[in-house]
Design an enzyme around this catalytic site. Sequence first.
Site, PDB file in Angstrom:
ATOM      1  N   GLU A  58       0.821  -1.205   0.000  1.00 53.59           N
ATOM      2  CA  GLU A  58       0.000   0.000   0.000  1.00 53.59           C
ATOM      3  C   GLU A  58       0.860   1.262   0.000  1.00 53.59           C
ATOM      4  O   GLU A  58       0.551   2.243  -0.701  1.00 53.59           O
ATOM      5  CB  GLU A  58      -0.911   0.028   1.236  1.00 53.59           C
ATOM      6  CG  GLU A  58      -1.879  -1.133   1.309  1.00 53.59           C
ATOM      7  CD  GLU A  58      -1.356  -2.280   2.152  1.00 53.59           C
ATOM      8  OE1 GLU A  58      -2.142  -2.797   2.968  1.00 53.59           O
ATOM      9  OE2 GLU A  58      -0.174  -2.654   1.981  1.00 53.59           O
ATOM     10  N   CYS A  81      -3.055  -3.845   6.948  1.00 52.58           N
ATOM     11  CA  CYS A  81      -2.708  -4.107   8.351  1.00 52.58           C
ATOM     12  C   CYS A  81      -3.121  -2.933   9.229  1.00 52.58           C
ATOM     13  O   CYS A  81      -3.228  -1.790   8.786  1.00 52.58           O
ATOM     14  CB  CYS A  81      -1.218  -4.392   8.489  1.00 52.58           C
ATOM     15  SG  CYS A  81      -0.147  -2.975   8.136  1.00 52.58           S
ATOM     16  N   ALA A 159      10.510 -34.980 -10.460  1.00 54.96           N
ATOM     17  CA  ALA A 159      10.509 -35.188 -11.906  1.00 54.96           C
ATOM     18  C   ALA A 159      10.256 -36.664 -12.162  1.00 54.96           C
ATOM     19  O   ALA A 159      10.817 -37.531 -11.484  1.00 54.96           O
ATOM     20  CB  ALA A 159      11.842 -34.760 -12.513  1.00 54.96           C
ATOM     21  N   SER A 173      18.717 -41.101 -11.261  1.00 48.95           N
ATOM     22  CA  SER A 173      17.623 -40.169 -11.569  1.00 48.95           C
ATOM     23  C   SER A 173      18.118 -38.922 -12.307  1.00 48.95           C
ATOM     24  O   SER A 173      17.355 -37.981 -12.500  1.00 48.95           O
ATOM     25  CB  SER A 173      16.915 -39.734 -10.275  1.00 48.95           C
ATOM     26  OG  SER A 173      17.811 -39.082  -9.398  1.00 48.95           O
ATOM     27  N   TRP A 175      19.479 -37.200 -15.690  1.00 49.48           N
ATOM     28  CA  TRP A 175      18.467 -36.215 -15.355  1.00 49.48           C
ATOM     29  C   TRP A 175      17.191 -36.629 -16.067  1.00 49.48           C
ATOM     30  O   TRP A 175      17.205 -36.880 -17.280  1.00 49.48           O
ATOM     31  CB  TRP A 175      18.882 -34.815 -15.795  1.00 49.48           C
ATOM     32  CG  TRP A 175      20.117 -34.332 -15.121  1.00 49.48           C
ATOM     33  CD1 TRP A 175      21.354 -34.240 -15.672  1.00 49.48           C
ATOM     34  CD2 TRP A 175      20.240 -33.848 -13.774  1.00 49.48           C
ATOM     35  NE1 TRP A 175      22.238 -33.726 -14.774  1.00 49.48           N
ATOM     36  CE2 TRP A 175      21.572 -33.467 -13.579  1.00 49.48           C
ATOM     37  CE3 TRP A 175      19.331 -33.702 -12.729  1.00 49.48           C
ATOM     38  CZ2 TRP A 175      22.027 -32.958 -12.368  1.00 49.48           C
ATOM     39  CZ3 TRP A 175      19.791 -33.185 -11.534  1.00 49.48           C
ATOM     40  CH2 TRP A 175      21.113 -32.819 -11.364  1.00 49.48           C
ATOM     41  N   LEU A 209      21.814 -29.324  -2.814  1.00 49.63           N
ATOM     42  CA  LEU A 209      20.578 -28.636  -2.442  1.00 49.63           C
ATOM     43  C   LEU A 209      20.789 -27.126  -2.297  1.00 49.63           C
ATOM     44  O   LEU A 209      20.351 -26.501  -1.320  1.00 49.63           O
ATOM     45  CB  LEU A 209      19.990 -29.209  -1.148  1.00 49.63           C
ATOM     46  CG  LEU A 209      19.531 -30.667  -1.196  1.00 49.63           C
ATOM     47  CD1 LEU A 209      18.894 -31.061   0.123  1.00 49.63           C
ATOM     48  CD2 LEU A 209      18.574 -30.916  -2.345  1.00 49.63           C
ATOM     49  N   ARG A 212      21.719 -22.650  -7.888  1.00 48.24           N
ATOM     50  CA  ARG A 212      22.918 -22.368  -8.696  1.00 48.24           C
ATOM     51  C   ARG A 212      22.520 -21.773 -10.048  1.00 48.24           C
ATOM     52  O   ARG A 212      21.524 -22.161 -10.644  1.00 48.24           O
ATOM     53  CB  ARG A 212      23.733 -23.648  -8.894  1.00 48.24           C
ATOM     54  CG  ARG A 212      24.213 -24.241  -7.582  1.00 48.24           C
ATOM     55  CD  ARG A 212      25.134 -25.440  -7.767  1.00 48.24           C
ATOM     56  NE  ARG A 212      24.477 -26.591  -8.339  1.00 48.24           N
ATOM     57  CZ  ARG A 212      23.721 -27.449  -7.648  1.00 48.24           C
ATOM     58  NH1 ARG A 212      23.514 -27.253  -6.364  1.00 48.24           N
ATOM     59  NH2 ARG A 212      23.173 -28.498  -8.243  1.00 48.24           N
ATOM     60  N   GLY A 305      12.896 -38.642  -2.185  1.00 47.50           N
ATOM     61  CA  GLY A 305      12.470 -39.871  -2.810  1.00 47.50           C
ATOM     62  C   GLY A 305      11.074 -40.277  -2.396  1.00 47.50           C
ATOM     63  O   GLY A 305      10.371 -39.572  -1.650  1.00 47.50           O
ATOM     64  N   LEU A 309       8.426 -38.509   0.492  1.00 48.78           N
ATOM     65  CA  LEU A 309       7.257 -37.915  -0.150  1.00 48.78           C
ATOM     66  C   LEU A 309       5.974 -38.634   0.276  1.00 48.78           C
ATOM     67  O   LEU A 309       4.967 -38.000   0.602  1.00 48.78           O
ATOM     68  CB  LEU A 309       7.402 -37.972  -1.671  1.00 48.78           C
ATOM     69  CG  LEU A 309       8.369 -36.971  -2.314  1.00 48.78           C
ATOM     70  CD1 LEU A 309       8.516 -37.255  -3.803  1.00 48.78           C
ATOM     71  CD2 LEU A 309       7.904 -35.537  -2.094  1.00 48.78           C
TER      72      LEU A 309
END
Length: 376
Positions: A58, A81, A159, A173, A175, A209, A212, A305, A309
Amino acid sequence: MTGCRDDDLRYMQMAARLALRGHGGAQPNPLVGCVVTSSHNEVVGWGYHRRCGGPHAEIQALQRAGRRAAKATVYLTLEPCNHTGRTGPCSEALIEAGVRRVVFARADPSADAAGGADRLRNAGIETQLLTNCPAAIAVSDPFVHRIKTGLPWVVAKWAQTIDGWIATRTGNSRWISNDRSRRMVHRERGRVDAIMTGIGTVLADDPLLTARNVRKRRVALRVVVNPSLAVPLDARIVTSLDQAPTIMICDESVLGSQSDKPAQLRERGIELLGVSAAGGSLDLTEALRNLSQRYNVSTVLVEAGAGLLGDLFRRRLVNEAWVFVAPTLWGDEQASPCVRGMTVRDVTDGLHLELHDARVRSGDVVLRYGVPSGGG
């Protein structure tokens, strides 16, 4: 929704798109977008919450509008707010600017900040809750979820091939998805508070992890679900603490055992978070709540994995899923599925997701799902 005007939805959708620009900067505050329109229905100001501690949407929009804010209509994805924190109350700024009408998509659930709409009405400003713009409501879902449950917003990403496999029978895995899809994931890594994986993925892939080759808005905390602290001391996630901080979530009983591993990991700068366990499975609800309360984590990207999950989905802790489907078929029953550990006896027994978006990225199909039951 009452008294909706012809252009209300259009300007609210514009505010929703603006709000998304703050992803990675505004958290743990909510993503908020704002559009100011004149009495001639012309956009004279706009803004979004760029970073936590910075000017709210705002304030930015009113500054752009200047004197044209007088008698204007203001569109907001979240109720303004009504408290003084790092910045002053936006409700007061709107009153001082002399706006005529404020339209917002969602009430603020925070006890500290709520009440902005009432304050505006008491000052003679017309206010309206607009409920027919899902995009404007959704941008604040992670914030509202954390306020109501005490848990961070969890995005599960994987993926897979067309037939649902995420790794070959040998564990390979890399890619499955293409370069463009992976860049999208790295961009998200640079915007979330934490990236979570399981010890199985660490042992199989030795991942970093980290984000990059993209512009990072924050450095995510790396979180490894590691019940018995089985991580090798030479794993890259242990030896790269100069790139990102790391937490290992383990069975709390391991921390009181005679094992040297806790001390060895702490010596290297790893923080350990012990949680309760039952039947060999960690209490992931407790783990996520600790991440939220102790480490101020509001968003978690899970790259793991099938085991982790599956555990998160089974406990209804996932709020959103990003699925990258590569144009590949394996047809190998010994490959790894995307999720395991759930029991389904009938086709209607599975967990039903809501498709929010689907697009093609250089051959991959990227599907974004909402999980209605997410939240523990």
